[in-house]
Design an enzyme around this catalytic site. Sequence first.
Site, PDB file in Angstrom:
ATOM      1  N   CYS A  16       0.839  -1.190   0.000  1.00  0.00           N
ATOM      2  CA  CYS A  16       0.000   0.000   0.000  1.00  0.00           C
ATOM      3  C   CYS A  16       0.880   1.248   0.000  1.00  0.00           C
ATOM      4  CB  CYS A  16      -0.921   0.010   1.215  1.00  0.00           C
ATOM      5  SG  CYS A  16      -0.020   0.073   2.790  1.00  0.00           S
ATOM      6  N   CYS A  19       3.339   1.696   2.840  1.00  0.00           N
ATOM      7  CA  CYS A  19       4.572   0.916   2.665  1.00  0.00           C
ATOM      8  C   CYS A  19       5.577   1.713   1.840  1.00  0.00           C
ATOM      9  CB  CYS A  19       4.290  -0.418   1.973  1.00  0.00           C
ATOM     10  SG  CYS A  19       3.201  -1.533   2.873  1.00  0.00           S
ATOM     11  N   CYS A  83      41.919 -28.913  -6.575  1.00  0.00           N
ATOM     12  CA  CYS A  83      41.746 -29.724  -5.371  1.00  0.00           C
ATOM     13  C   CYS A  83      40.752 -29.053  -4.429  1.00  0.00           C
ATOM     14  CB  CYS A  83      43.079 -29.940  -4.661  1.00  0.00           C
ATOM     15  SG  CYS A  83      43.782 -28.414  -3.988  1.00  0.00           S
ATOM     16  N   CYS A  86      41.506 -25.531  -3.293  1.00  0.00           N
ATOM     17  CA  CYS A  86      41.125 -24.484  -4.249  1.00  0.00           C
ATOM     18  C   CYS A  86      39.667 -24.099  -4.046  1.00  0.00           C
ATOM     19  CB  CYS A  86      41.321 -24.982  -5.683  1.00  0.00           C
ATOM     20  SG  CYS A  86      42.991 -25.518  -6.078  1.00  0.00           S
ATOM     21  N   ASP A 497      -0.171 -39.151  -2.080  1.00  0.00           N
ATOM     22  CA  ASP A 497      -1.498 -38.631  -2.373  1.00  0.00           C
ATOM     23  C   ASP A 497      -2.203 -39.637  -3.281  1.00  0.00           C
ATOM     24  OD1 ASP A 497      -3.608 -36.587  -2.653  1.00  0.00           O
ATOM     25  OD2 ASP A 497      -2.896 -36.540  -4.724  1.00  0.00           O
ATOM     26  N   ASP A 697       0.617 -34.411  -6.717  1.00  0.00           N
ATOM     27  CA  ASP A 697       0.612 -33.785  -8.035  1.00  0.00           C
ATOM     28  C   ASP A 697      -0.311 -32.580  -8.138  1.00  0.00           C
ATOM     29  OD1 ASP A 697      -1.867 -35.125  -7.947  1.00  0.00           O
ATOM     30  OD2 ASP A 697      -1.901 -35.272 -10.134  1.00  0.00           O
ATOM     31  N   ASP A 701      -1.590 -30.187  -2.947  1.00  0.00           N
ATOM     32  CA  ASP A 701      -0.481 -30.960  -2.394  1.00  0.00           C
ATOM     33  C   ASP A 701       0.733 -30.096  -2.095  1.00  0.00           C
ATOM     34  OD1 ASP A 701      -1.857 -33.379  -2.615  1.00  0.00           O
ATOM     35  OD2 ASP A 701      -1.229 -33.663  -4.686  1.00  0.00           O
TER      36      ASP A 701
END
Length: 824
Positions: A16, A19, A83, A86, A497, A697, A701
């Site tokens: 708003c 803000c 290595c 590094c 699910d 899915d 969920d």
Amino acid sequence: MSKSVALTLPVTGMSCASCVGRVERALAALPGTRDVAVNLATQRASLVLDGGTSPVEVATALAEAGYPVPETQSLLAVDGMSCASCVGRVERALAAVPGVTGASVNLAAGRAAIRHPEDVVSMDDLVTAVAAAGYDARPVEAGQPADPSVRQAEEGRALRRDLIAAAVLSAPVVVLDMGGHLLPGLHGGPVTALVQAILATLVLAGPGRRFFLRGVPGLLRGHPDMNALVALGAGAAYLYSLVSTLAPDLLPAGAAHLYFEASVLIVTLILLGRTLEARAKGRTGQAIARLMDLTPKTARIVRDGAETEVLLDALRLGDVVRVRPGERVAADGAVVSGTSHVDESMVTGEPAPVRKGPGDTVVGGTLNGRGSLDLRVEAVGGATVVAQIAAMVERAQSGKLPIQALVDRVTGRFVPAVIGIAAATFLAWLLLAPAPSLGPALVNAVAVLIIACPCAMGLATPTAIMVGTGRAAARGVLFRDGAALQGLRDVRVVALDKTGTLTEGRPRLTEIVPAPGIAEAEALALAAALETRSEHPLAGAVVAAARDRGLAMPEPDRFEAVAGFGISGRVAGRAVAVGAPRYLERLGVALNPDLAARAETLASQGRSPVHLVLDGRHAAILAVADPVKAGARAAVAALKARGLVVAMVTGDDPVTAAGVARSLGIDAVAAGVLPGGKVEAVQRFRAEHGPVAFVGDGINDAPALAEADVGLAIGTGTDIAVESADVVLMSGDLEALVEALALSRAVMANIRQNLFWAFAYNAALIPVAAGVLVPFGGPALSPILAAGAMAFSSVFVLGNALRLRRAGGRPAAGAAPALNARAA
């Protein structure tokens, strides 16, 4: 005077005008800021900095005001790392850049992922920080995964070239040195020593130069790495031998020995190891390279009926592209004309070609069948499915597992500790060994420097992640980040699910039971008319049944949906409601005893009874059945065989849920669960059994996927579910879930093996190299053998990781990773 800088930042949390005012005041209060402007619509703030405040301080002020700058991730390709030391150095350099909140470097991928507030940290600052640490870096475009094969091929060619040169120059040195033991005429002469010195100088100044260019600066900065160890070891052996050749009087009597062969063979053997490493690394990242190779390099644009072939980069949104029979689809788009069957196995893992016609979507890289298709381009560049999924795979490969924290702590102190051990070894031999002890002291100290292998430690985890996630993609499993690999191994409960996960998600109406005085067709038509406004899977079954019977479905005058209960409205002047028994109770409608009894019978058979209310009267039951997915029973059995608790979570009433669970062999059931209750179900399963993996899915969920220790989304499900998950199962086949668990356990076992080898190797051989066993009649380890063992350890770790390419059985149909369009 400092130069003024115009800065524009994204800001979150503004809703708003007040803000906006708070953000503006927070920014205006900072010293050296002017021209502050905040736009609520675009959620961005702009200002000018006159030198008194840095962008990082601006972001901090916004966060303290409650309107933080969103975090983003930048990617760098980093060259020159060899290595684990590094890796630590680059991470520390990046973390020190003001504004950076986290940095993760992957040795195997040669990638750095840096988290920071958006638009606060410049890419130039990140590249400069890496350069200051002694490495080369370049940006990687977001959404455009860089194909590492070109860089790796370049690195491999350079290493092979240096290896051949080192081997050719080292061979005479070895012959002259070793031959002296067999042919006294070759041993010890000044000419022979001078020839060895010249050849050794060429080896170290040529092929071996890379170790000194990288190692010496790090050593001088107080941050030595593997290159420093090689430079110290080979350099010490070379300099000692050079003094023995040119100024032997400087050494104690009897201490003038030549170790040129050790210095050149150290370089040669380590170059051999790194050449083999480069080859193996190239194979670890092949999943992305194969994926990107699927998309054609050119496309045929159709304009005014004529075809024009253009490079893929020239495609624009809205272009119409023609795909001929047998060709790969050039871009993501929608078919505008033509029909054909398209092999989407690289997307879904399903081998059967899918019929495509006008209005259907196609994915770039899939293989067209015998028909010709014209499609309108809907995504280009980094927005395409293949590019986005490749970026996700790369992000997972660049991630770090929690177990890596231990490795980082150890390797951060490893190289300095090795140098300390080598120095202690030198002093111990010099002081305690019989004279002349300078030569043996040097040999054992050099052996300690060379035998140590932080390379193997640094490669142990990232190579296994890279190969494992690439293999997973080929099996139809996409890990969003590497940490999900470790999390999935530890789960004890798999909660599934029901609708769309265990079942097809395409329910069909099996039975209508009307109350006396209600016509079956009337009940179905009114229920279907109301259900046309609903998105519930069961609604589609009712509507489809009415259409199949040719029933008229009047437009509802009013519609209301109550999540988890049902829907209601007015159709053709009648009050209609459809839902679960709890919805009838909520509406104050009494259940018809006969219909209620029939509903219980249908539910016990695994069907879902839906209750119809007409004008305040319980009027009918519509039974809907959602077929169980092929392979669901076998997948449940496989999960239980692994010792996992398998649970089903559903909004169905307990009787229906029990019938479905019984048919699948599932023991634990959470039934009658409202969308918000799935989170509570996950929490309950966790409290009872341990870490939970939730598989779903649907949109409802998403909270449970986020709450679970590991969330797995069916790739054919909704985008929201996919975005909430840690792992995406590309096709709807639950066999992919079993594959994901198997791959997780295989990858983590592989990492444990690699880490054990890397740590055990050093723990066992560093004391041997130091000569600890010699006073007890044990063997000593020459620098040459140490160099060979060091190179072998890294190659062993890479070879062990590459075994994961065969994990999980045969790959899905199609030559490329089976990646699902929804995963993007």
